[in-house]
Design an enzyme around this catalytic site. Structure first.
Site, PDB file in Angstrom:
ATOM      1  N   SER A   1     -69.158   6.156 -28.824  1.00  0.00           N
ATOM      2  CA  SER A   1     -68.992   4.835 -29.392  1.00  0.00           C
ATOM      3  C   SER A   1     -67.548   4.666 -29.884  1.00  0.00           C
ATOM      4  O   SER A   1     -66.618   5.026 -29.162  1.00  0.00           O
ATOM      5  CB  SER A   1     -70.011   4.661 -30.523  1.00  0.00           C
ATOM      6  OG  SER A   1     -70.220   3.312 -30.808  1.00  0.00           O
TER       7      SER A   1
ATOM      8  N   ASP B   1     -77.042   0.531 -22.090  1.00  0.00           N
ATOM      9  CA  ASP B   1     -76.283   0.371 -23.335  1.00  0.00           C
ATOM     10  C   ASP B   1     -75.451  -0.904 -23.298  1.00  0.00           C
ATOM     11  O   ASP B   1     -74.601  -1.071 -22.420  1.00  0.00           O
ATOM     12  CB  ASP B   1     -75.356   1.580 -23.481  1.00  0.00           C
ATOM     13  CG  ASP B   1     -74.550   1.533 -24.768  1.00  0.00           C
ATOM     14  OD1 ASP B   1     -74.878   0.718 -25.645  1.00  0.00           O
ATOM     15  OD2 ASP B   1     -73.583   2.323 -24.888  1.00  0.00           O
TER      16      ASP B   1
ATOM     17  N   HIS C   1     -77.215   4.133 -25.606  1.00  0.00           N
ATOM     18  CA  HIS C   1     -75.918   4.434 -26.235  1.00  0.00           C
ATOM     19  C   HIS C   1     -75.704   5.957 -26.321  1.00  0.00           C
ATOM     20  O   HIS C   1     -76.476   6.661 -26.956  1.00  0.00           O
ATOM     21  CB  HIS C   1     -75.903   3.797 -27.630  1.00  0.00           C
ATOM     22  CG  HIS C   1     -74.526   3.558 -28.176  1.00  0.00           C
ATOM     23  ND1 HIS C   1     -73.477   3.075 -27.420  1.00  0.00           N
ATOM     24  CD2 HIS C   1     -74.025   3.722 -29.425  1.00  0.00           C
ATOM     25  CE1 HIS C   1     -72.401   2.954 -28.181  1.00  0.00           C
ATOM     26  NE2 HIS C   1     -72.703   3.344 -29.398  1.00  0.00           N
TER      27      HIS C   1
END
Lengths: 443, 443
Positions: free
Chosen positions: B125, B377, B402
């Protein structure tokens, strides 16, 4: 320009100066040579970087000269810029590189034909370091960099601290061994001659100093000033009459050394010779009525800003031992240095930061940087003088002083610098070709 | 750690937290996986990055997890860190990357056997963005980077602002077209049901809200909260029971969508279905007495710090149109956004800075970065999903949410993530091999 690229509390802006020359620029297939300005007035650098003007037509290039913040007219807080550590806080190489990036974005936005053209960073000395670092940190902004006389390794212990002054010494020895020998002897001679007030007056008169020596502190200042003069001569030992740091004859060290033919002279004779030698550097025009110890070079260089930078990021260890060099022995003492910096600027140097930030000797993953160095240039000691990879190349100029290659073509240019410039242009042309080839591939 | 790497006026330091695991580390031929911490408590990230633990033995790797400044316990000004824009001023990605560089130098200095070992950056991320950016800006510090689910192109207009919510919608539609259709209908239903105070009470009770709705502002908050819940579900739609943002069943969107089988129901029935769906996310444990609109995910994430970062550097344009997505139409309005930021933090966003700094789509001169993305995601929309060069590679995980690849091995892992992990390890091994080969060449 944003005053602080790296924090959001201060959202102030300032006027940054840049110069543009587009008479040879071609909107089709052209390029943009971007001078990453260093510690001085950009007009002065512009006038001393004839190389860019000489190659503009061949490269169909627009020339851009970007002034470094805190120098020339690019003062983030106007007259208050050097007031205190709060105002000086935005004087770093990182902020300067970010300025260059923002300026390139601005140029691409406001000059539509520049949008899809390759930019090449060009710089000399600290500006050469900035050119190399700019390619390392912002490879999306420039396709390559010419880093002329850029001592990117003159930090920490990457090179011996004595190498700089050894090269200065070698330059004088090359003219004649007696020259460096005489200078090595001169420090003690000055010491002996200035032991009392009569001596102080005698020396002040013999050297035609504008301000007479009063005490031993002044004598130290005198010696530092003379030493700096020899250093500067080594930097600008160009093969033709020039005016970079000072107006000077061709091969000025040779001229200076004519006054140091015999090392076995009396102290007062040696003193007289020193005056004659200094006169070459400070009074080539013959107009000076006295020699001014508060100046060693052009006022176009920003001594305030540079002193701050040397006290923060650009911490370069120098030392002498009086054996391998012609100077009085002086060890590198970080603690002393740090204390002086704190007294002067209220900041402490961070001597390892540049290596952390820019990689030190571990830079082989980068590409398209030319490191050019002159063998006569004391800064070559901290420079990259061997190829690192196929695209991180070193060009050495046997008869070159400080970034001779960036100067305008001259009838007295030695073959070595002509060759260097032609290799530089060849690399640049390849970068430009590769850029257009990759553009074509994309479409 | 230095509070300000980019200025010298502030010379303060703070304690930065990092975790080390060396049970599988080999001093001979080993490596160091360096987790570039993102916006949360590092222990939580450490516990949710099983991949590093799973591959440690194979790579003879030491694991290091570095906490990002202003998160967890790494607060530059302790309890005052979020006090005002002056204290927040050192919360930037550049400062965080410099922290990582300094930490690596520190580790090399204090753990002698680590000095000549390859470091590899790993992150997910925003931490994946940091891992990629770290390799770009400090390639001398890490031989490569695994950037998992790193939306480095979710800036300016590099990708359409609607792509994120379109992927969220696709995830729900994939479970059943009626699911996304029901959710699209729900916003108007909520609007109709909350037109008067009776309605507000009815909805509050039907959804078991801890705090009753009082006015239309609360209703907007409710809708935002529900939308964020669907977004979070898309991020953590993992193939097995997990607890990342919340404790959840396997394939939670499938579970949620079981409550949205019929889109042609009355508003009150739809409301009941929403409650059942929300309950999957907020009350999988069955312990919640009411649903709390002030929370959407784990408290291990630092919402204060992230809100500031989103308001300064990390400006990601998002939008919806209600046609290509299942949300209420909402255009991206930088001016509104900027005003909100100024009200909240006293700073203004600089939406183009990240591209200036990190190159946007023009990053092909870098090397050794793996960009992995899960097709499920929503962040994959701003990620790198195609190879850029031989050494800037994209790995797409068809059934991945994710950064599924960073999670520990699980019996229910789909083949696509197993394959992704094995490709990632293969790249890392090559970087390690190349590192040791170049070491040998040097000696």
């Amino acid at each position: 320009m944003q005053v602080d690229h790296f924090g959001f509390k201060n959202d102030k802006h300032f006027n940054q100066r840049y110069l543009i020359a587009d008479q040879h620029w071609k909107k089709e297939g052209g390029s943009i040579l971007f001078y990453t300005g260093n510690e001085g007035d950009i007009i002065w650098f512009c006038n001393n970087t004839g190389f860019m003007w000489d190659v503009a037509e061949e490269l169909k290039a627009m020339l851009v000269f970007a002034e470094h913040r805190y120098y020339g007219q690019s003062l983030p807080f106007g007259a208050n810029s050097f007031k205190d550590s709060r105002h000086m806080n935005f004087l770093t190489s990182e902020q300067a590189l970010a300025d260059f990036a923002e300026l390139i974005k601005h140029l691409k936005k406001t000059i539509p034909a520049a949008k899809n053209q390759p930019f090449i960073a060009v710089g000399g000395s600290y500006g050469g370091m900035l050119a190399a670092w700019f390619r390392m940190k912002y490879p999306h902004m420039v396709v390559g960099a010419l880093a002329a006389s850029a001592p990117i390794w003159q930090f920490e212990d990457m090179v011996p601290c004595g190498v700089f002054m050894e090269i200065v010494t070698a330059d004088f020895r090359r003219s004649s061994p007696n020259c460096s020998k005489s200078i090595r002897k001169s420090w003690d001679a000055i010491h002996r001659l200035t032991r009392n007030s009569t001596g102080l007056n005698l020396v002040s008169e013999a050297l035609h100093l504008c301000t007479s020596l009063k005490n031993s502190q002044d004598v130290q200042h005198l010696k530092d000033w003379i030493a700096e003069t020899w250093v500067n001569l080594a930097m600008v030992d160009y093969p033709y009459e020039s005016n970079f740091l000072q107006p000077l004859p061709a091969w000025p060290i040779k001229v200076v050394c004519q006054h140091f033919k015999n090392p076995n002279v009396s102290d007062t004779e040696l003193l007289q010779n020193i005056f004659s030698a200094l006169n070459v550097y400070y009074n080539y025009s013959g107009q000076a009525k006295c020699l001014n110890m508060s100046e060693t070079s052009t006022s176009s260089l920003g001594s305030m800003g540079w002193s701050y930078q040397a006290c923060t990021e650009i911490v370069m260890p120098f030392c002498t031992n009086g054996i391998d060099d012609m100077f009085e022995p002086h060890a590198w003492d970080l603690k002393d240095f740090s204390n002086d910096c704190y007294r002067q600027w209220g900041v402490k140097p961070r001597p390892t930061w540049i290596t952390t930030m820019y990689g030190g000797k571990n830079i082989s993953s980068h590409s398209n940087i030319i490191f050019s160095n002159g063998d006569l240039d004391p800064w070559s000691g901290g420079g990259v003088t061997k190829n690192i990879t196929d695209t991180l190349v070193a060009i050495n100029i046997a008869e070159g002083a400080h970034h001779l290659d960036l100067r305008a073509n001259n009838a007295f240019d030695p073959m070595s610098v002509l060759l260097a410039r032609s290799m530089e242009v060849r690399h640049m042309k390849k970068w430009i070709r590769d850029f257009y080839a990759s553009l074509t591939k994309k479409h």
